[in-house]
Scaffold this motif. Structure first.
Motif, PDB file in Angstrom:
ATOM      1  N   GLU A   1      52.821  26.831  -1.615  1.00  0.00           N
ATOM      2  CA  GLU A   1      53.980  27.644  -1.251  1.00  0.00           C
ATOM      3  C   GLU A   1      55.294  27.014  -1.708  1.00  0.00           C
ATOM      4  O   GLU A   1      56.285  27.717  -1.903  1.00  0.00           O
ATOM      5  CB  GLU A   1      54.007  27.887   0.257  1.00  0.00           C
ATOM      6  CG  GLU A   1      52.921  28.813   0.749  1.00  0.00           C
ATOM      7  CD  GLU A   1      53.088  29.140   2.228  1.00  0.00           C
ATOM      8  OE1 GLU A   1      54.058  29.848   2.572  1.00  0.00           O
ATOM      9  OE2 GLU A   1      52.247  28.691   3.029  1.00  0.00           O
TER      10      GLU A   1
ATOM     11  N   LEU B   1      44.957  41.180  -7.752  1.00  0.00           N
ATOM     12  CA  LEU B   1      46.148  41.626  -7.033  1.00  0.00           C
ATOM     13  C   LEU B   1      45.862  42.031  -5.598  1.00  0.00           C
ATOM     14  O   LEU B   1      46.782  42.258  -4.814  1.00  0.00           O
ATOM     15  CB  LEU B   1      46.810  42.787  -7.787  1.00  0.00           C
ATOM     16  CG  LEU B   1      47.318  42.436  -9.187  1.00  0.00           C
ATOM     17  CD1 LEU B   1      47.993  43.643  -9.826  1.00  0.00           C
ATOM     18  CD2 LEU B   1      48.265  41.238  -9.145  1.00  0.00           C
TER      19      LEU B   1
ATOM     20  N   ARG C   1      44.542  39.971  -3.575  1.00  0.00           N
ATOM     21  CA  ARG C   1      44.773  38.738  -2.828  1.00  0.00           C
ATOM     22  C   ARG C   1      46.252  38.634  -2.462  1.00  0.00           C
ATOM     23  O   ARG C   1      47.115  38.585  -3.333  1.00  0.00           O
ATOM     24  CB  ARG C   1      44.360  37.525  -3.648  1.00  0.00           C
ATOM     25  CG  ARG C   1      42.893  37.467  -3.995  1.00  0.00           C
ATOM     26  CD  ARG C   1      42.027  37.040  -2.850  1.00  0.00           C
ATOM     27  NE  ARG C   1      42.432  35.784  -2.225  1.00  0.00           N
ATOM     28  CZ  ARG C   1      41.632  35.033  -1.491  1.00  0.00           C
ATOM     29  NH1 ARG C   1      40.375  35.406  -1.304  1.00  0.00           N
ATOM     30  NH2 ARG C   1      42.067  33.928  -0.949  1.00  0.00           N
ATOM     31  N   LYS C   2      46.533  38.587  -1.163  1.00  0.00           N
ATOM     32  CA  LYS C   2      47.911  38.585  -0.684  1.00  0.00           C
ATOM     33  C   LYS C   2      48.252  37.354   0.152  1.00  0.00           C
ATOM     34  O   LYS C   2      49.307  37.318   0.778  1.00  0.00           O
ATOM     35  CB  LYS C   2      48.182  39.843   0.149  1.00  0.00           C
ATOM     36  CG  LYS C   2      47.924  41.163  -0.568  1.00  0.00           C
ATOM     37  CD  LYS C   2      48.902  41.390  -1.706  1.00  0.00           C
ATOM     38  CE  LYS C   2      48.697  42.779  -2.326  1.00  0.00           C
ATOM     39  NZ  LYS C   2      49.619  43.025  -3.458  1.00  0.00           N
ATOM     40  N   ASP C   3      47.360  36.350   0.195  1.00  0.00           N
ATOM     41  CA  ASP C   3      47.667  35.161   0.991  1.00  0.00           C
ATOM     42  C   ASP C   3      48.838  34.413   0.350  1.00  0.00           C
ATOM     43  O   ASP C   3      49.138  34.556  -0.839  1.00  0.00           O
ATOM     44  CB  ASP C   3      46.446  34.250   1.086  1.00  0.00           C
ATOM     45  CG  ASP C   3      45.972  33.765  -0.271  1.00  0.00           C
ATOM     46  OD1 ASP C   3      46.358  32.655  -0.664  1.00  0.00           O
ATOM     47  OD2 ASP C   3      45.257  34.530  -0.960  1.00  0.00           O
TER      48      ASP C   3
ATOM     49  N   THR D   1      48.280  32.181  -2.937  1.00  0.00           N
ATOM     50  CA  THR D   1      48.030  32.964  -4.151  1.00  0.00           C
ATOM     51  C   THR D   1      49.284  33.677  -4.605  1.00  0.00           C
ATOM     52  O   THR D   1      49.611  33.696  -5.803  1.00  0.00           O
ATOM     53  CB  THR D   1      46.897  33.979  -3.908  1.00  0.00           C
ATOM     54  OG1 THR D   1      45.731  33.284  -3.472  1.00  0.00           O
ATOM     55  CG2 THR D   1      46.581  34.750  -5.171  1.00  0.00           C
ATOM     56  N   VAL D   2      50.010  34.272  -3.685  1.00  0.00           N
ATOM     57  CA  VAL D   2      51.246  34.983  -4.029  1.00  0.00           C
ATOM     58  C   VAL D   2      52.253  34.019  -4.647  1.00  0.00           C
ATOM     59  O   VAL D   2      52.926  34.340  -5.640  1.00  0.00           O
ATOM     60  CB  VAL D   2      51.833  35.679  -2.787  1.00  0.00           C
ATOM     61  CG1 VAL D   2      53.238  36.196  -3.061  1.00  0.00           C
ATOM     62  CG2 VAL D   2      50.922  36.820  -2.343  1.00  0.00           C
TER      63      VAL D   2
ATOM     64  N   ARG E   1      51.071  33.080  -8.201  1.00  0.00           N
ATOM     65  CA  ARG E   1      51.227  34.238  -9.089  1.00  0.00           C
ATOM     66  C   ARG E   1      52.693  34.415  -9.487  1.00  0.00           C
ATOM     67  O   ARG E   1      53.013  34.671 -10.659  1.00  0.00           O
ATOM     68  CB  ARG E   1      50.687  35.481  -8.386  1.00  0.00           C
ATOM     69  CG  ARG E   1      50.569  36.710  -9.287  1.00  0.00           C
ATOM     70  CD  ARG E   1      50.086  37.899  -8.473  1.00  0.00           C
ATOM     71  NE  ARG E   1      48.720  37.710  -7.993  1.00  0.00           N
ATOM     72  CZ  ARG E   1      48.320  37.957  -6.745  1.00  0.00           C
ATOM     73  NH1 ARG E   1      49.182  38.380  -5.830  1.00  0.00           N
ATOM     74  NH2 ARG E   1      47.059  37.778  -6.408  1.00  0.00           N
ATOM     75  N   ALA E   2      53.581  34.262  -8.513  1.00  0.00           N
ATOM     76  CA  ALA E   2      55.014  34.414  -8.787  1.00  0.00           C
ATOM     77  C   ALA E   2      55.514  33.303  -9.707  1.00  0.00           C
ATOM     78  O   ALA E   2      56.316  33.550 -10.625  1.00  0.00           O
ATOM     79  CB  ALA E   2      55.793  34.412  -7.478  1.00  0.00           C
TER      80      ALA E   2
END
Length: 220
Positions: free
Chosen positions: A147, A180, A182-184, A187-188, A191-192
């Motif tokens: 994060e 896409l 996956r929203k944890d 991962t987000v 990806r960003a």
């Protein structure tokens, strides 16, 4: 049509390691001990470590920064690749896993090359910037909590000299970054960051499907 990579079977992976991996015994012992820990999956692959050591030599690294140390395998690999006056600042928050790291650094004779800072990494990076260390590092390895990867990257870029290299681990995250659904948070965040790096004109970029995916970002 996009050229696909060769599919690596277990047999072919073993062959690659057989003909390329040059792992010193002290590193092998450290990796084997780490394999018994609950969070052993945090250990980088030995071929990835060897690749990083080669990269450090190619950029002529003398001052390195590691964000996320665990049991010290990557720091040890880098320390062995540095010249006698080379130094690494290693950032971590876990005194137990880094105690293992210290033992192996001492055994390998490179403990004097590695300064371990046990504190939240963002605070350590901000302190380095406040101390006037901007653009003084040659090589940065980011392998900590996902994060905060973007925060680590931005500070690392300021601390890195032009022509220096940032290596970022786990950028494929088991393949989940491409799913896409996956929203944890981890991962987000990855990806960003991958999307951001693709657009970032401050760097030269390559993403390699080695181990869990590594990004190479050379500061322009």
């Amino acid at each position: 049509m996009t050229t696909r990579h060769i599919e690596l079977s277990e047999k072919l992976c073993d062959y690659v390691l057989d003909v390329s991996l040059r792992e010193p015994p002290v590193l092998r012992r450290l990796r084997q001990q780490t394999a018994h820990l609950p969070m052993a999956s945090m250990q980088i692959a030995p071929d990835q470590g060897q690749f990083m050591a080669l990269l450090a030599r190619l950029v002529g690294a003398r001052r390195c920064l590691e964000i996320g140390t665990f049991t010290g395998y990557s720091a040890l690999m880098l320390a062995l690749a540095l010249p006698p006056d080379g130094r690494i600042i290693a950032c971590d928050i876990d005194p137990e896993t880094t105690a293992i790291a210290r033992r192996y650094w001492q055994e390998a004779g490179v403990a004097d090359k590695i300064e371990l800072r046990l504190a939240p990494a963002l605070g350590t990076l901000d302190a380095l910037l406040a101390d006037g260390r901007a653009e003084t590092f040659d090589f940065v390895f980011i392998d900590a909590d996902k994060e905060n990867y973007d925060h680590y990257y931005e500070r690392a870029l300021r601390l890195l000299r032009p022509g220096g290299l940032i290596v970022i681990d786990n950028v494929l995250w088991g393949g989940w970054v491409a799913d896409l659904r996956r929203k944890d948070a981890d991962t987000v965040a990855l990806r960003a960051l991958n999307a951001k790096l693709h657009r970032d004109e401050r760097i030269d970029l390559a993403l390699l499907p080695l181990a869990d995916g590594i990004t190479l970002a050379r500061k322009r």
